[in-house]
Design an enzyme around this catalytic site. Structure first.
Site, mmCIF file in Angstrom:
data_model
loop_
_atom_site.group_PDB
_atom_site.id
_atom_site.type_symbol
_atom_site.label_atom_id
_atom_site.label_comp_id
_atom_site.label_asym_id
_atom_site.label_seq_id
_atom_site.Cartn_x
_atom_site.Cartn_y
_atom_site.Cartn_z
ATOM 1 N N TYR A 166 -26.950 7.435 26.747
ATOM 2 C CA TYR A 166 -26.666 8.402 27.812
ATOM 3 C C TYR A 166 -27.906 9.176 28.259
ATOM 4 O O TYR A 166 -27.918 9.753 29.339
ATOM 5 C CB TYR A 166 -25.634 9.441 27.341
ATOM 6 C CG TYR A 166 -24.192 8.999 27.362
ATOM 7 C CD1 TYR A 166 -23.824 7.685 27.137
ATOM 8 C CD2 TYR A 166 -23.185 9.929 27.596
ATOM 9 C CE1 TYR A 166 -22.494 7.311 27.128
ATOM 10 C CE2 TYR A 166 -21.850 9.565 27.593
ATOM 11 C CZ TYR A 166 -21.512 8.253 27.360
ATOM 12 O OH TYR A 166 -20.195 7.905 27.356
ATOM 13 N N LYS A 178 -25.391 -1.739 15.695
ATOM 14 C CA LYS A 178 -25.501 -3.124 16.163
ATOM 15 C C LYS A 178 -26.858 -3.640 15.675
ATOM 16 O O LYS A 178 -27.726 -4.054 16.464
ATOM 17 C CB LYS A 178 -25.367 -3.172 17.693
ATOM 18 C CG LYS A 178 -25.247 -4.559 18.283
ATOM 19 C CD LYS A 178 -23.915 -5.260 17.995
ATOM 20 C CE LYS A 178 -23.933 -6.688 18.509
ATOM 21 N NZ LYS A 178 -22.699 -7.443 18.152
ATOM 22 N N ASP A 232 -18.867 -4.164 16.807
ATOM 23 C CA ASP A 232 -17.768 -5.019 17.288
ATOM 24 C C ASP A 232 -16.706 -5.172 16.205
ATOM 25 O O ASP A 232 -15.499 -5.051 16.451
ATOM 26 C CB ASP A 232 -18.289 -6.382 17.794
ATOM 27 C CG ASP A 232 -19.319 -7.030 16.885
ATOM 28 O OD1 ASP A 232 -19.725 -6.404 15.875
ATOM 29 O OD2 ASP A 232 -19.734 -8.175 17.178
ATOM 30 N N ASP A 236 -18.216 7.181 22.038
ATOM 31 C CA ASP A 236 -17.351 7.416 23.195
ATOM 32 C C ASP A 236 -16.229 6.384 23.202
ATOM 33 O O ASP A 236 -15.046 6.712 23.317
ATOM 34 C CB ASP A 236 -18.170 7.331 24.489
ATOM 35 C CG ASP A 236 -17.294 7.510 25.724
ATOM 36 O OD1 ASP A 236 -16.452 8.424 25.724
ATOM 37 O OD2 ASP A 236 -17.450 6.722 26.681
ATOM 38 N N ASP A 281 -11.875 6.732 21.766
ATOM 39 C CA ASP A 281 -10.658 6.465 22.548
ATOM 40 C C ASP A 281 -9.756 5.495 21.779
ATOM 41 O O ASP A 281 -8.532 5.633 21.772
ATOM 42 C CB ASP A 281 -11.000 5.862 23.927
ATOM 43 C CG ASP A 281 -11.101 6.921 25.037
ATOM 44 O OD1 ASP A 281 -11.634 8.019 24.765
ATOM 45 O OD2 ASP A 281 -10.656 6.644 26.170
HETATM 46 C C1 IPM Z 1 -16.018 11.998 26.731
HETATM 47 C C2 IPM Z 1 -16.189 11.587 28.179
HETATM 48 C C3 IPM Z 1 -17.604 11.867 28.630
HETATM 49 C C4 IPM Z 1 -18.535 11.066 27.748
HETATM 50 C C5 IPM Z 1 -17.913 11.580 30.114
HETATM 51 C C6 IPM Z 1 -16.957 12.291 31.028
HETATM 52 C C7 IPM Z 1 -19.335 11.957 30.476
HETATM 53 O O1 IPM Z 1 -15.840 10.261 28.352
HETATM 54 O O2 IPM Z 1 -16.270 13.170 26.405
HETATM 55 O O3 IPM Z 1 -15.601 11.166 25.926
HETATM 56 O O4 IPM Z 1 -18.697 9.859 27.938
HETATM 57 O O5 IPM Z 1 -19.116 11.663 26.844
HETATM 58 MN MN MN Z 2 -14.874 9.349 26.592
#
Ligand code: IPM
Ligand code: MN
Ligand code: NAD
Length: 326
Positions: A118, A164, A196, A220, A224
């Site tokens: 990032y 990785k 992975d 990130d 999720d």
């Molecule tokens: C998160 C979000 C952010 C990230 C985005 C909105 C920049 O997806 O906090 O997980 O990728 O860090």
């Molecule tokens: Mn996110």
């Protein structure tokens, strides 16, 4: 004590409202300082992170941040997400703690938050090639690794470092540095896993994990996934911490434009982020536990549609407040 509140975009203000109600009930003496941030701030002032908002965050004891993001700005030069990356790096919150719990699953992702893909060099070459770069200094790996070992020590004493290393030089350095830091934590069992495989293991056998530590973008994505196997994004909170100065407390989920305005967003992730704020920023662990328990009850008694129920955001929040008033 003062908390900077950033209501954000989409479902942000809807879920932030419930967290603010809970904080007022639990910690009436704490001052809540609400500031524009994200797309709302771009519309007001052209800047997703206005100087006054950043100053209020710096002067606070902790930042309670709702999600930002608005499809209207997806292709624009100035985007809400830039404000978020700017705020994280301005507050030097390098360790993003993303817990995921459900039944036998109790894991904690420690995501490096202000380096990696990032924040590396980016640009466009003369031939039109666009690039983003994954960069880390060993110092940046060391501090987040140390934080992860400390957290593992306070839990089940098992740490999985995700990388990785079969492809990336940064990952081979990451693995080496984690190995060096491990020497200071002989009581913590450390393992290394390729990203992975880690995704596959999280989907199929998440109960094997205690603490996981990884690069910014890996974290990130995998957070999720960890949210998905423990009840969904509507439940997943996070705490972003540095060494000193205010932390940022925010849900893992985004502004959910697909349901914004319909009043059905699940405020649990935001409420749980407020609980992490009570614990880490305000030194109020008792109130944090009370809020966590109240959210558990609301999830059972007044579930929102993402949990298979019919409650609105406000009804879920009402159930939380009712528990807190007992
Ligand atoms: C998160 C979000 C952010 C990230 C985005 C909105 C920049 O997806 O906090 O997980 O990728 O860090
Ligand atoms: Mn996110
Ligand atoms: P998202 O997390 O907003 O939504 C993904 C899916 O989960 C959607 O179907 C949404 O309705 C659902 N969902 C998310 N939170 C929910 C909740 N509390 N209750 C019920 N359902 C919920 O991800 P996206 O759609 O990919 O991104 C939308 C915007 O959010 C983008 O602009 C993105 O940049 C931004 N974003 C911001 C943050 C943040 O501020 N921390 C995090 C992730 C994404």
């Amino acid at each position: 004590m003062r908390v900077a509140v950033l209501p954000g975009d989409g479902i942000g203000p809807e879920v932030a409202r419930e967290a603010v109600r809970a904080l007022r009930a639990l910690a009436p003496e704490v001052e809540l300082d609400e500031r524009p941030f994200g797309a709302a701030a771009i519309r007001e002032s052209g800047d997703p992170l206005p100087a006054a908002t950043l100053a209020a965050c710096r002067e606070s004891d902790g930042v309670l941040k709702a999600p930002i993001g608005d499809p209207a700005f997806d292709g624009a030069d100035v985007r809400p997400e830039q404000g978020m990356l700017g705020l994280r790096s301005a507050l030097d919150v390098y360790a993003n703690l993303r817990p995921a719990r459900d039944g036998r699953i109790d894991l904690l992702i420690v995501r490096e938050l202000i380096g990696g893909l990032y924040y590396g060099a980016r640009g466009i070459r003369e031939d039109g090639t666009v690039f983003d770069t994954l960069e880390y200094h060993p110092r940046e790996v060391e501090r987040v690794a140390r934080r992860a070992f400390e957290l593992a020590r306070s839990r089940q004493r098992r740490l999985t470092s995700v990388d990785k290393a079969n492809v990336l030089d940064t990952s081979r350095m990451w693995r080496r540095v984690v190995g060096e830091v491990a020497a200071d934590y002989p009581d913590v069992e450390v393992g290394h896993m390729l990203v992975d495989n880690a995704a596959m293991q999280l989907a199929s056998r998440p109960e094997q994990f205690d603490v996981l530590v990884m690069e910014n973008m890996f974290g990130d994505i995998l957070s999720d996934l960890a949210a998905a196997v423990t009840g969904g994004l509507g439940l997943a909170p996070s705490a972003s911490l540095g060494d000193n100065g205010p932390g940022i407390f925010e849900p893992v989920h985004g502004s959910a434009p697909d349901i914004a305005g319909s009043g059905i967003a699940n405020p649990a992730a935001m409420l749980r982020s407020a609980a992490l704020l009570l614990e880490h920023a305000l030194a109020m662990p008792e109130e944090a536990r009370r809020l966590e328990r109240a959210v558990e009850v609301a999830m059972r008694e007044r579930p929102t549609p993402d949990l298979g129920g019919t409650a609105t955001t406000t009804e879920f929040g009402d159930a939380v407040l009712e528990q807190l008033s007992r």
